[in-house]
Write a protein that holds these residues in place. Structure first.
Motif, short mmCIF file in Angstrom:
data_model
loop_
_atom_site.label_atom_id
_atom_site.label_comp_id
_atom_site.label_asym_id
_atom_site.label_seq_id
_atom_site.Cartn_x
_atom_site.Cartn_y
_atom_site.Cartn_z
N GLU A 282 17.71 3.56 -20.94
CA GLU A 282 19.14 3.28 -20.82
C GLU A 282 19.96 4.54 -21.11
O GLU A 282 20.91 4.87 -20.38
CB GLU A 282 19.54 2.15 -21.76
N ILE A 283 19.61 5.26 -22.19
CA ILE A 283 20.32 6.50 -22.51
C ILE A 283 20.13 7.52 -21.41
O ILE A 283 21.09 8.17 -20.97
CB ILE A 283 19.83 7.06 -23.86
N GLU A 284 18.90 7.67 -20.94
CA GLU A 284 18.61 8.66 -19.92
C GLU A 284 19.38 8.37 -18.63
O GLU A 284 20.00 9.27 -18.04
CB GLU A 284 17.11 8.69 -19.65
N GLU A 285 19.37 7.11 -18.20
CA GLU A 285 20.07 6.76 -16.96
C GLU A 285 21.57 6.94 -17.11
O GLU A 285 22.24 7.42 -16.19
CB GLU A 285 19.73 5.32 -16.57
N THR A 286 22.10 6.57 -18.26
CA THR A 286 23.54 6.72 -18.48
C THR A 286 23.93 8.19 -18.50
O THR A 286 24.92 8.59 -17.86
CB THR A 286 23.94 6.05 -19.81
N LEU A 287 23.17 9.02 -19.22
CA LEU A 287 23.47 10.44 -19.28
C LEU A 287 23.39 11.07 -17.89
O LEU A 287 24.27 11.85 -17.49
CB LEU A 287 22.51 11.13 -20.25
N LEU B 202 16.01 17.53 -34.28
CA LEU B 202 16.11 16.06 -34.35
C LEU B 202 15.40 15.39 -33.18
O LEU B 202 14.87 14.28 -33.31
CB LEU B 202 17.59 15.67 -34.36
N ALA B 203 15.35 16.07 -32.03
CA ALA B 203 14.84 15.45 -30.80
C ALA B 203 13.43 14.87 -30.93
O ALA B 203 13.18 13.77 -30.40
CB ALA B 203 14.90 16.47 -29.66
N PRO B 204 12.47 15.54 -31.58
CA PRO B 204 11.13 14.96 -31.64
C PRO B 204 11.04 13.64 -32.42
O PRO B 204 10.05 12.91 -32.29
CB PRO B 204 10.31 16.05 -32.35
N TYR B 205 12.07 13.32 -33.21
CA TYR B 205 12.08 12.04 -33.90
C TYR B 205 12.47 10.90 -32.96
O TYR B 205 12.28 9.73 -33.29
CB TYR B 205 13.07 12.08 -35.07
N GLY B 206 13.02 11.24 -31.80
CA GLY B 206 13.41 10.23 -30.84
C GLY B 206 12.32 9.91 -29.84
O GLY B 206 11.24 10.54 -29.82
N TYR C 255 22.20 9.29 -38.89
CA TYR C 255 21.63 8.98 -37.59
C TYR C 255 20.95 7.63 -37.62
O TYR C 255 20.44 7.18 -38.64
CB TYR C 255 20.58 10.02 -37.19
N ASP C 256 20.89 6.98 -36.46
CA ASP C 256 20.00 5.85 -36.28
C ASP C 256 19.07 6.18 -35.11
O ASP C 256 19.10 7.29 -34.56
CB ASP C 256 20.76 4.54 -36.05
N ASP C 257 18.24 5.24 -34.73
CA ASP C 257 17.27 5.50 -33.67
C ASP C 257 17.96 5.89 -32.37
O ASP C 257 17.45 6.73 -31.61
CB ASP C 257 16.40 4.26 -33.44
N TRP C 258 19.12 5.31 -32.11
CA TRP C 258 19.83 5.61 -30.88
C TRP C 258 20.21 7.08 -30.82
O TRP C 258 20.05 7.74 -29.78
CB TRP C 258 21.08 4.73 -30.77
N HIS C 259 20.72 7.63 -31.91
CA HIS C 259 21.12 9.03 -31.94
C HIS C 259 19.91 9.95 -31.75
O HIS C 259 20.00 10.98 -31.07
CB HIS C 259 21.84 9.35 -33.25
N GLN C 260 18.80 9.60 -32.36
CA GLN C 260 17.59 10.38 -32.18
C GLN C 260 17.13 10.35 -30.73
O GLN C 260 16.69 11.37 -30.17
CB GLN C 260 16.49 9.87 -33.12
#
Length: 572
Positions: free
Chosen positions: A231-236, A222-226, A278-283
């Motif tokens: 924001e996600i990276e900083e939060t994680l 799934l990762a290559p679809y993202g 999934y939506d774009d956020w999950h990807q």
């Protein structure tokens, strides 16, 4: 010298992926996972009785032929894993959450206490009961990550290598860095449990609606679809730290199923339900997790490669099934050659425990994983005739099957000895024409019954690899990923990842698998393309087929057009 290696399936959270191998004189003569016999995916909670009984048929002198039985766990050294490390903590204050974690903790604790100090006895009792014998060779236990390291280095063909073993947990470790040479394995660094990259990725897997120890490959796909989402990276990364001194314990201390709630609190989002959309956020989250893993493993290799006088790298442990991560390591300027153990997960630790009974130089380079049972000839005909099924025996089998594939038919291909490991490599395979994306869509929807976005991999003639793949090296096991040559993409559209055009090939050599090589050659004669779409012969959520009856049953319940069993063809 002959040894039986047994993974009884114990992990920090229960029994998983039990398997058996037989190694004689440094060569594997049998290897199979218990799930292929029990027909339960991963055979969780099972001792590998079916695999063990089958293994004994490959011993010329029965158990008298065996010098020792080896196990890739030293259970008495696992006790520190459970001293309050995986419990409900912090916001895990709901009664249900705490109760669930305490039950899991108590269950595994009981198993460990049962095994502590007498693991050889307990395993010996299970073996005696399974085989109906009264006496056994000695049972010897090896540490889990050392077993993984042996499985990576001993059959690699390298004289020396940096070895990195990465999984959820061994006795008390989760990632170990090794210097491997002809004199053996020297440990350079240990990342202690629960600082676990395996648990980290499993937590993301649970949050995205899949089961840990099962759905991690789907998250990788799934990762290559993202895309990068700051924001996600900083939060994680406010919770976990990447790099050579990585630290994921703020997440992994809770255990895989509780991690999804920790992530839900972190991102202020509910975890996806099983099979949720999934939506774009999950990807983008899958992308961020994959990048975290790749960045961290690359940093470990870069840090420790200068400490060994080699540019060879070998990888094992369940996380090494992540072929995108493997590609990142392969593309490092400092790295020349990479060997990834194709049975990288815990069944491969059974292999490693047996190999540890040899010197590295006594083990030949691994060429294939066709180590399982074989059912052919009269066995095939007997099954078909008992079930009153019509069949043909074509004069030119390869040509007839290649014509069907070129015509767009979907084929179940069942030949010779079953593969060990998670990949079908031309003996228990579903095959299709690689030239059109419609093949990918049809196999996903009508045969494998899985998500339409998931990619498939190619089997290609080894001598054609340079024509189709950039920077290709030895890749017979579908565990390395490469970029395609630009002007050949249109010829193999169905076996490229739809999001990033990468592909995870099996290079097929004539002396390695002559029947499969002949089929691909016949397809090339008809189409000019020496490639087939190849996926494992199983429906979604089921183990790869083993016996003839299972192949026939799968043929009639899946959207296949043709089934090839040895030299026999069945059509719908």
């Amino acid at each position: 010298m002959a040894f039986i290696g047994i993974n009884p399936g114990l992990t920090p959270l229960g029994f998983h992926d039990p398997a058996v191998v037989v190694v004689r004189g440094g060569e594997v003569v049998f290897g199979a996972e218990e799930e292929r016999f029990s027909r339960e995916k991963h055979a969780q909670g099972s001792f590998p009785a079916g695999a063990l009984r089958e293994a004994t048929t490959f011993l010329d002198g029965g158990l008298e032929d065996v010098d020792a039985i080896t196990v890739p766990w030293v259970f008495e050294e696992m006790d520190s894993l459970f001293d309050g490390r995986i419990r409900g903590k912090g916001k895990r204050d709901s009664a249900d959450a705490v109760d669930a974690m305490n039950v899991a903790h108590r269950k595994v604790r009981e198993v460990v206490e049962c095994m502590t100090g007498k693991q050889e006895e307990k395993i010996a009792d299970a073996i005696r009961e399974t085989l109906g014998v009264s006496s056994l060779p000695p049972v010897r236990c090896h540490r889990h990550h050392r077993s993984h390291a042996a499985s990576a280095f001993y059959p690699s063909g390298f004289d020396e290598a940096l070895v990195v073993t990465i999984d959820s947990a061994g006795e008390d470790d989760s990632t170990v860095v090794w210097h491997a040479s002809e004199s053996g394995l020297e440990k350079l660094r240990t990342y202690d449990f629960p600082n676990s990259l395996g648990f980290f990725f499993s937590g993301i897997t649970e949050f995205l609606g899949y089961r840990f120890n099962n759905g991690e490959g789907k998250v990788m796909g799934l990762a290559p679809y993202g895309d990068r989402n700051e924001e996600i990276e900083e939060t994680l990364r406010s919770l976990v730290t990447p790099g050579v001194d990585y630290d994921v314990t703020e997440l992994t201390q809770y255990g895989p199923r509780e991690m999804e709630h920790v992530l839900g609190d972190l991102f202020d989002r509910d975890p996806l339900d099983r099979g949720g959309e999934y939506d774009d956020w999950h990807q983008d989250l899958a992308y961020a997790a994959q990048q975290f893993l790749e960045e961290t493993v690359e940093a470990i290799v870069r840090e420790y490669l200068p400490e060994v006088s080699t540019d060879n790298v070998a990888l094992a442990g369940g996380v090494a099934l992540n072929c995108k991560m493997n590609k990142r390591v392969m593309e490092m300027d400092e790295v020349d050659s990479v060997f990834v153990q194709p049975v990288a997960n815990d069944p491969g630790s059974a292999l490693g425990s047996a190999l540890l009974e040899f010197e590295p130089g006594e083990v030949p380079q691994m060429r294939n994983v066709y180590w399982g049972p074989e059912y052919s000839g009269e066995t095939v005909r007997d099954v078909l005739e008992r079930n009153k099924l019509d069949y043909d025996t074509p004069e030119n089998l390869s040509r007839e099957v290649a014509e069907a594939l070129a015509d767009g038919q979907l084929v179940g291909w069942y030949q010779n000895r079953m593969e060990m490991g998670p990949r079908a490599l031309g003996n228990r395979s579903i095959l299709a024409d690689p030239r059109s994306k419609s093949s990918l869509d049809r196999v996903n929807e009508y045969v494998k019954h899985r998500e339409e976005w998931r990619p498939f991999a190619p089997s290609m003639l080894a001598e054609a690899a340079d024509d189709y793949l950039e920077g290709v090296d030895s890749a017979p096991f579908m565990i390395k990923t490469f970029d395609p040559v630009d002007d050949r993409k249109d010829e193999i559209e169905a076996v490229l990842h739809p999001a990033d055009d990468t592909t995870r090939p099996q290079l097929v050599y004539e002396d390695q698998n002559p029947e499969y090589y002949d089929l691909i050659s016949a397809f090339e004669d008809l189409t000019g393309v020496p490639v087939l779409l190849n996926t494992s012969f199983n429906d979604n959520g089921e183990p790869i087929v083993n016996r003839v009856e299972e192949a026939v049953r799968a043929f009639y319940t899946m959207g296949l057009d043709m089934l090839v069993l040895d030299d026999v063809v069945i059509r719908k």
